[in-house]
Design a protein around this motif. Structure first.
Motif, PDB file in Angstrom:
ATOM      1  N   ALA A  92       3.855  15.336  11.458  1.00 30.82           N
ATOM      2  CA  ALA A  92       3.973  14.780  10.258  1.00 30.82           C
ATOM      3  C   ALA A  92       4.440  13.191  10.401  1.00 30.82           C
ATOM      4  CB  ALA A  92       5.141  15.431   9.184  1.00 30.82           C
ATOM      5  N   ARG A  93       3.505  12.465   9.693  1.00 27.58           N
ATOM      6  CA  ARG A  93       3.767  11.135   9.743  1.00 27.58           C
ATOM      7  C   ARG A  93       4.419  10.678   8.503  1.00 27.58           C
ATOM      8  NH1 ARG A  93      -0.429   7.448  12.673  1.00 27.58           N
ATOM      9  NH2 ARG A  93       1.047   5.962  12.337  1.00 27.58           N
ATOM     10  N   GLY A  94       5.360   9.766   8.393  1.00 21.04           N
ATOM     11  CA  GLY A  94       5.606   9.280   7.062  1.00 21.04           C
ATOM     12  C   GLY A  94       6.544  10.069   6.389  1.00 21.04           C
ATOM     13  N   ILE A  95       7.002  11.140   7.021  1.00 23.26           N
ATOM     14  CA  ILE A  95       7.921  12.205   6.420  1.00 23.26           C
ATOM     15  C   ILE A  95       8.681  13.039   7.425  1.00 23.26           C
ATOM     16  CG2 ILE A  95       6.722  14.251   5.839  1.00 23.26           C
ATOM     17  CD1 ILE A  95       7.715  14.270   3.189  1.00 23.26           C
ATOM     18  N   GLU A  96       9.701  13.639   7.213  1.00 20.24           N
ATOM     19  CA  GLU A  96      10.396  14.487   8.000  1.00 20.24           C
ATOM     20  C   GLU A  96       9.699  15.538   8.389  1.00 20.24           C
ATOM     21  OE1 GLU A  96      14.792  17.196   8.215  1.00 20.24           O
ATOM     22  OE2 GLU A  96      14.016  16.082   6.597  1.00 20.24           O
ATOM     23  N   GLU A  97       9.753  16.002   9.703  1.00 24.22           N
ATOM     24  CA  GLU A  97       8.858  17.263  10.111  1.00 24.22           C
ATOM     25  C   GLU A  97       9.411  18.249   9.867  1.00 24.22           C
ATOM     26  OE1 GLU A  97       6.841  17.458  13.836  1.00 24.22           O
ATOM     27  OE2 GLU A  97       7.073  15.244  14.118  1.00 24.22           O
ATOM     28  N   ASP A  98       9.589  18.758   8.711  1.00 25.58           N
ATOM     29  CA  ASP A  98      10.286  20.054   8.230  1.00 25.58           C
ATOM     30  C   ASP A  98       9.373  20.846   7.006  1.00 25.58           C
ATOM     31  OD1 ASP A  98      11.669  21.886   6.762  1.00 25.58           O
ATOM     32  OD2 ASP A  98      13.477  20.595   6.855  1.00 25.58           O
ATOM     33  N   LEU A 103       5.822  18.395   1.805  1.00 24.92           N
ATOM     34  CA  LEU A 103       5.197  19.158   0.693  1.00 24.92           C
ATOM     35  C   LEU A 103       4.074  17.933   0.189  1.00 24.92           C
ATOM     36  CD1 LEU A 103       8.044  20.574  -1.150  1.00 24.92           C
ATOM     37  CD2 LEU A 103       6.828  21.622   0.570  1.00 24.92           C
ATOM     38  N   PHE A 104       2.887  18.613  -0.101  1.00 20.68           N
ATOM     39  CA  PHE A 104       1.882  17.700  -0.430  1.00 20.68           C
ATOM     40  C   PHE A 104       2.208  16.703  -1.722  1.00 20.68           C
ATOM     41  CE2 PHE A 104       0.161  20.640  -3.569  1.00 20.68           C
ATOM     42  CZ  PHE A 104      -0.230  19.742  -4.527  1.00 20.68           C
ATOM     43  N   HIS A 105       2.795  17.023  -2.493  1.00 23.69           N
ATOM     44  CA  HIS A 105       3.024  16.356  -3.799  1.00 23.69           C
ATOM     45  C   HIS A 105       4.112  15.071  -3.525  1.00 23.69           C
ATOM     46  CE1 HIS A 105       6.530  18.841  -4.282  1.00 23.69           C
ATOM     47  NE2 HIS A 105       6.957  17.693  -4.786  1.00 23.69           N
ATOM     48  N   LYS A 106       4.639  14.951  -2.083  1.00 21.24           N
ATOM     49  CA  LYS A 106       5.520  13.931  -2.155  1.00 21.24           C
ATOM     50  C   LYS A 106       4.743  12.674  -1.152  1.00 21.24           C
ATOM     51  CE  LYS A 106       9.748  16.730  -1.405  1.00 21.24           C
ATOM     52  NZ  LYS A 106      10.834  16.950  -0.473  1.00 21.24           N
ATOM     53  N   VAL A 107       3.518  13.190  -0.796  1.00 20.18           N
ATOM     54  CA  VAL A 107       2.622  11.911  -0.206  1.00 20.18           C
ATOM     55  C   VAL A 107       2.542  10.712  -1.199  1.00 20.18           C
ATOM     56  CG1 VAL A 107       0.193  11.370   0.506  1.00 20.18           C
ATOM     57  CG2 VAL A 107       1.226  13.819   1.041  1.00 20.18           C
ATOM     58  N   GLY A 483      -5.404  11.138  -7.791  1.00 24.95           N
ATOM     59  CA  GLY A 483      -4.150  11.066  -7.363  1.00 24.95           C
ATOM     60  C   GLY A 483      -3.727  12.163  -6.640  1.00 24.95           C
ATOM     61  N   THR A 484      -3.716  13.310  -7.244  1.00 26.91           N
ATOM     62  CA  THR A 484      -3.491  14.426  -6.516  1.00 26.91           C
ATOM     63  C   THR A 484      -4.253  15.011  -5.527  1.00 26.91           C
ATOM     64  OG1 THR A 484      -2.666  15.285  -8.728  1.00 26.91           O
ATOM     65  CG2 THR A 484      -2.899  16.876  -6.981  1.00 26.91           C
ATOM     66  N   GLY A 485      -5.598  14.595  -5.670  1.00 30.23           N
ATOM     67  CA  GLY A 485      -6.731  14.951  -4.642  1.00 30.23           C
ATOM     68  C   GLY A 485      -6.236  14.151  -3.369  1.00 30.23           C
ATOM     69  N   LEU A 490      -4.560  13.729   2.157  1.00 34.89           N
ATOM     70  CA  LEU A 490      -3.599  12.993   3.081  1.00 34.89           C
ATOM     71  C   LEU A 490      -2.632  14.030   3.748  1.00 34.89           C
ATOM     72  CD1 LEU A 490      -3.124   9.663   1.232  1.00 34.89           C
ATOM     73  CD2 LEU A 490      -3.682   9.930   3.631  1.00 34.89           C
ATOM     74  N   ALA A 491      -1.968  15.061   3.219  1.00 38.92           N
ATOM     75  CA  ALA A 491      -1.233  16.016   3.690  1.00 38.92           C
ATOM     76  C   ALA A 491      -1.897  16.911   4.654  1.00 38.92           C
ATOM     77  CB  ALA A 491      -0.569  17.034   2.615  1.00 38.92           C
TER      78      ALA A 491
END
Length: 536
Positions: A92-98, A103-107, A483-485, A490-491
């Motif tokens: 995962a890039r740009g967020i913690e690998e957890d 979660l996709f809505h955090k992109v 936006g959601t798409g 990206l996720a």
């Protein structure tokens, strides 16, 4: 039954844009004509319509002007479907690998074009003097403001304003322009997006730049050098003789000439029902352009941008050179071939560079400039975008490892369609004529069938009632759907920031797409990974 048009024919003899068809379905692949053309045929094909209406047959159905948009019917042989987005399993890039964090809505899909923050990487417009823009302005402007994107007011708005005040040939007041600017600002958060005013040759002569900067406080001026749907000046239809005479006096080219007695008589007799208003074609040169940009900044324009069409490669290179030397904040390149107003059908089908080809040319220019330590303006791509997958591909394709050159996508026809559909179904709801299947699925009033209505109601509380329902439709399309798409796609690539999307996230599906974009074919991607991983 609709006629079957040969997909390989460049000379379409039946088109829904002009309301023409052919008598038979098996057509001559060379010409698009019926294999046997007979004398006693009551069907209007392109040739037949042209015999009666001449130049009218060059344009989308005149009866639909102001209530429609148009696009090319031609298969350009290369589009965004020729590229696929590659998904990832690990990392995962740009967020913690957890899994609990990623979660996709955090992109983060926010972008910045020309230094202007955008909640969604979109610019809407340009929506100018054409009737369709004026009819749906509240929906388009407020929908853009709610979405946090740039709204571009298109060319000729002041010149076409029936109530414009001119002093010594210059605009001193335009109620239409002022309304358009203020309508966006009613729901603008003051940070994300902004309103831009596009100006062409006619606007410059009328002093529109001075007026919108000094009187309306507009921050962004966009110079126009054409669009993907056509390489000639802007065109609209005028339904009355009085309107045609007024605009000719203001300096526009009006066809046929409304001052000729024979033309006036023909119009009164109903021989034709509308006049054509044409804008002049700009003829840019280096010295004048650089001076013009300096003057705009001196007048108070915080951002100066450029809108150009899908011209040939030497013009793309020259445009990028001029934008670099003038340090333009961003450039919008518009690929062939659709229009929000009155673009000639032959131009939409047969002229200019399709979007994927055009972006490849632009990126070549951008890389040359960057490698030689020259200024590279941000790029906004336009030309047939309607979905988040196309948007992501265009942005990812432009990122060679140091961030994307393409910072946003400009859309016009799609937001108008969202406004169209919203308006029409609202009318059906008021008349209790909604399709039964629609009511069963989505409800019978707009607070039910616009899925974002509850969220907007909570966010804007007492101001919610000031939001036109049609604007909710535009917002829902731009922000909630696209936006959601984008977040989901990206996720899927395991990247939680938009600017991390790059060329490694794409694979070409055809040899042509690979050759044009320099993206590897699907069977070439990571070809050396098998032994490296399996035998490690």
């Amino acid at each position: 039954m609709s006629p079957r048009v040969p997909k390989d024919s460049s000379y379409l003899n039946s088109m829904s844009t002009t309301g023409t068809r052919t008598r038979v379905q098996d057509l001559c692949p060379l010409s698009g004509m019926c294999p046997i053309c007979i004398e006693e045929c009551p069907v209007l094909c392109e040739i037949g319509l042209s015999a009666f209406r001449g130049r009218e047959a060059l344009y989308p159905d005149p009866e639909e002007f102001g209530t429609s948009t148009a696009a090319a019917l031609k298969n350009f042989r290369l589009d965004w479907s020729d590229l696929n987005i590659l998904s990832r399993l690990q990392g995962a890039r740009g967020i913690e690998e957890d899994p609990d964090s990623a979660l996709f809505h955090k992109v983060d899909i926010e972008s910045e074009t020309g230094g202007i923050p955008l909640k969604v990487p979109l610019v809407t417009g340009a929506f100018g003097s054409t009737t369709v823009a004026k009819r749906y302005w509240d929906a388009l402007s407020i929908g853009a403001a709610l979405s946090g994107v740039i709204l571009v007011i298109g060319e000729n708005v002041c010149g076409m304003d029936p109530e414009v005040n001119l002093s010594n040939g210059k605009v001193s007041e335009s109620k239409d322009m002022a309304y358009r600017v203020e309508k966006f600002r009613e729901f603008w958060d003051g940070k994300h997006g902004d309103v831009a005013v596009q100006t062409n040759v006619e606007d410059q002569r009328l002093g529109v730049d001075d007026y919108v900067i000094s009187k309306l406080g507009v921050n962004i001026i966009e110079r126009k050098w054409g669009q993907g749907a056509k390489a000639i000046g802007g065109e609209v239809r005028l339904p009355t003789l009085e309107r045609a005479l007024t605009l000719k006096k203001r300096g526009y080219l009006i066809l046929p000439d409304p001052e000729k007695p024979s033309v006036q008589e023909a119009f009164k007799d109903g021989l034709f029902k509308s006049f054509e208003r044409h804008s002049r074609v700009g003829m840019p040169n280096q010295e004048d352009f650089l001076e013009d940009v300096d003057q705009l900044r001196g007048k108070g324009a915080e951002k100066v941008t450029l809108k150009t069409g899908a011209y040939r490669p030497i013009d793309v290179a020259w445009t990028m050179k001029m934008a670099s030397e003038a340090k333009i904040d961003y450039v919008t390149f518009d690929g062939a071939g659709g229009g929000t107003g009155m673009s000639p059908v032959p131009m939409m089908n047969e002229m200019s560079t399709p979007t994927v080809y055009l972006e490849a040319q632009i990126l070549k220019c951008a890389r040359i400039l960057k490698e030689n330590n020259k200024y590279v303006p941000d790029i906004s791509m336009a030309g047939g975008f309607i979905k988040e997958s196309q948007i992501l591909k265009a942005i990812a394709m432009s990122n060679f490892g140091d961030g994307p050159f393409v910072k946003s996508i400009t859309m016009a026809r799609a937001p108008i369609t969202a406004a169209f559909k919203s308006s029409y179904f609202l009318k059906l709801a008021e008349e209790d004529k909604l399709p039964k299947s629609f009511v069963e699925k989505y409800g019978d009033n707009y607070e039910k069938f616009f899925i974002t209505a509850p969220d907007l109601k909570e966010e804007y509380s007492e101001d919610y009632d000031k939001i036109p329902p049609e604007a909710i439709g535009v917002y829902t399309y731009l922000s909630d759907r696209i936006g959601t798409g984008l977040q989901q796609l990206l996720a899927g690539t395991r990247k939680w920031k938009l600017d991390l999307a790059d060329r490694s996230d794409l694979a070409a599906l055809t040899e042509r797409s690979s050759r044009v974009t320099r993206i590897p074919l699907m069977d070439e991607v990571e070809a050396g990974a098998y032994e490296r991983i399996l035998l490690d």
